[in-house]
Design an enzyme around this catalytic site. Structure first.
Site, PDB file in Angstrom:
ATOM      1  N   GLN A 145     -12.940 -19.269   5.730  1.00 38.57           N
ATOM      2  CA  GLN A 145     -11.675 -19.778   6.289  1.00 38.57           C
ATOM      3  C   GLN A 145     -11.289 -18.887   7.455  1.00 38.57           C
ATOM      4  O   GLN A 145     -10.082 -18.779   8.051  1.00 38.57           O
ATOM      5  CB  GLN A 145     -10.441 -19.949   5.504  1.00 38.57           C
ATOM      6  N   GLY A 154       5.800 -13.357  -3.336  1.00 38.54           N
ATOM      7  CA  GLY A 154       5.285 -14.666  -3.001  1.00 38.54           C
ATOM      8  C   GLY A 154       4.415 -15.076  -4.204  1.00 38.54           C
ATOM      9  O   GLY A 154       4.537 -16.352  -4.721  1.00 38.54           O
ATOM     10  N   HIS A 155       3.151 -14.589  -4.336  1.00 38.36           N
ATOM     11  CA  HIS A 155       2.332 -14.826  -5.398  1.00 38.36           C
ATOM     12  C   HIS A 155       2.899 -15.050  -6.815  1.00 38.36           C
ATOM     13  O   HIS A 155       2.513 -15.590  -7.572  1.00 38.36           O
ATOM     14  CB  HIS A 155       1.201 -14.113  -5.295  1.00 38.36           C
TER      15      HIS A 155
HETATM   16  O1  PAF Z   1      -3.493 -19.248   0.578  1.00 34.28           O
HETATM   17  C1  PAF Z   1      -4.647 -18.579   0.288  1.00 34.28           C
HETATM   18  O2  PAF Z   1      -4.388 -17.243  -0.098  1.00 34.28           O
HETATM   19  C2  PAF Z   1      -5.871 -19.120   0.550  1.00 34.28           C
HETATM   20  O3  PAF Z   1      -5.987 -19.881   1.822  1.00 34.28           O
HETATM   21  C3  PAF Z   1      -6.314 -19.742  -0.449  1.00 34.28           C
HETATM   22  C4  PAF Z   1      -5.634 -21.124  -1.056  1.00 34.28           C
HETATM   23  C5  PAF Z   1      -6.389 -18.699  -1.695  1.00 34.28           C
HETATM   24  C6  PAF Z   1      -7.830 -20.264  -0.565  1.00 34.28           C
HETATM   25  O4  PAF Z   1      -8.785 -19.112  -0.025  1.00 34.28           O
END
Ligand code: PAF
Length: 311
Positions: free
Chosen positions: A88, A63-64
């Site tokens: 987060q 996905g990345h």
């Molecule tokens: O999607 C993610 O992996 C995270 O929420 C992000 C955008 C890198 C922010 O920490």
């Protein structure tokens, strides 16, 4: 991959502040200092380089990769951040147990011509007396936000810090986290960041299961059963293609397909406007986001589909 193989792929180069690795093909620098990242990005901008930035929390998967490959096509310089963002996480235990393996992430990126990995320590991002947080009101409280209070404040804050450090021309995000996309797009619009948000489609396993770092937490049975999520979304899409417009009916269709799998426990099914995540009663002329969260054992999975605009 073993340490030995890693050594075969990379030759280390000593650097006083940051670690750099030299592959057979190209140089990929791993930057840990915020100041180094900021001054390097500034230099590259002065050289009129187009900067592409892919923010991640590591545990990289295909996905990345789709984001990185798109950045590679569009930009002169590709920067991938690997930072497990404490702000987060709702539970400290989740944060502590989040997988971290920079060596294997760097190894994973090596063949893809990434120029820089930005992998700061938390203290580089959040100084000792850090008190400034960014909140994207309203959108952040819906769907995922309801069960993860403060999550999107953490995302918006770290994305702001990373964007301010790198000032990329393009920032790449995956459609799988549709709410994150909505939050980041709003953040960029409201705070007038000079960065264009590029959203890439969901990448799936052969079974249809959306790729996610969490999939590795599923046991074999649940992993197979979780294919029902995609099945439910496609069933809804077919109903819409045949003319179904009523949100209640569409959500009922999704619910029934999910219920056909006894191990699936539905958290939510939502039919919303993809920009503000307001619930919709009918499929109208514009795009509609059908988003679901489903639990298998302790693992909570999300997925979504954008339903066709009416022709
Ligand atoms: O999607 C993610 O992996 C995270 O929420 C992000 C955008 C890198 C922010 O920490």
């Amino acid at each position: 991959m073993s340490h030995t193989v890693f050594r075969k792929m990379f030759r280390s180069r000593n650097c006083p502040t940051d670690r750099s690795v030299l592959t057979d093909i190209y140089l990929m620098e791993i930057i840990s200092r915020q100041q180094r990242m900021a001054s390097l990005a500034k230099k590259l901008r002065r050289e009129n380089k187009v900067l592409g930035f892919v923010p991640t929390m590591g545990s990289l998967h295909e996905g990345h990769l789709s984001l990185i490959q798109k950045a590679r096509q569009m930009c002169d310089v590709v920067i991938v951040s690997v930072f497990v963002n404490p702000a987060q996480f709702n539970e400290n235990s989740d944060f502590e147990s989040y997988p971290r393996d920079l060596t294997s992430d760097a190894e994973y990126l090596a063949p893809y011509d990434v120029d820089y990995i930005y992998a700061p320590e938390a203290s580089e991002i959040y100084g000792e007396d850090f008190t400034t947080f960014v909140t994207v009101d309203d959108i952040s409280e819906k769907l995922e936000g309801a069960s993860r209070p403060g999550h999107f404040r953490g995302v918006a804050t770290v994305v702001t810090i990373l964007f301010n450090t790198i000032r990329p021309d393009f920032g790449y995000f995956g459609q799988k986290d549709a709410q994150q996309v909505a939050v980041v797009k709003r953040l960029v619009r409201d705070l007038k960041f000079d960065t264009e948000v590029i959203v890439m489609p969901i990448v799936r396993e052969e079974s249809g299961l959306a790729l996610s770092s969490r999939n590795s937490l599923l046991n074999d049975e649940d992993r197979a059963a979780a294919a029902v999520i995609r099945k439910s979304l496609l069933t809804a899409e077919r109903a819409v293609e045949k003319g179904e417009e009523d949100a209640g009916t569409i959500m009922q269709i999704v619910s029934e397909v999910l219920e056909s799998e006894s191990s699936a426990r539905t958290d939510y099914i939502a039919l919303v406007d993809p920009d503000n995540l307001d619930p919709l009663e009918r499929i109208g002329d514009g795009p509609v986001l059908l988003a679901v969260a489903v639990r298998f054992g302790d693992v909570r999975l999300i997925d979504n589909i954008v339903l066709q605009e009416k022709q």
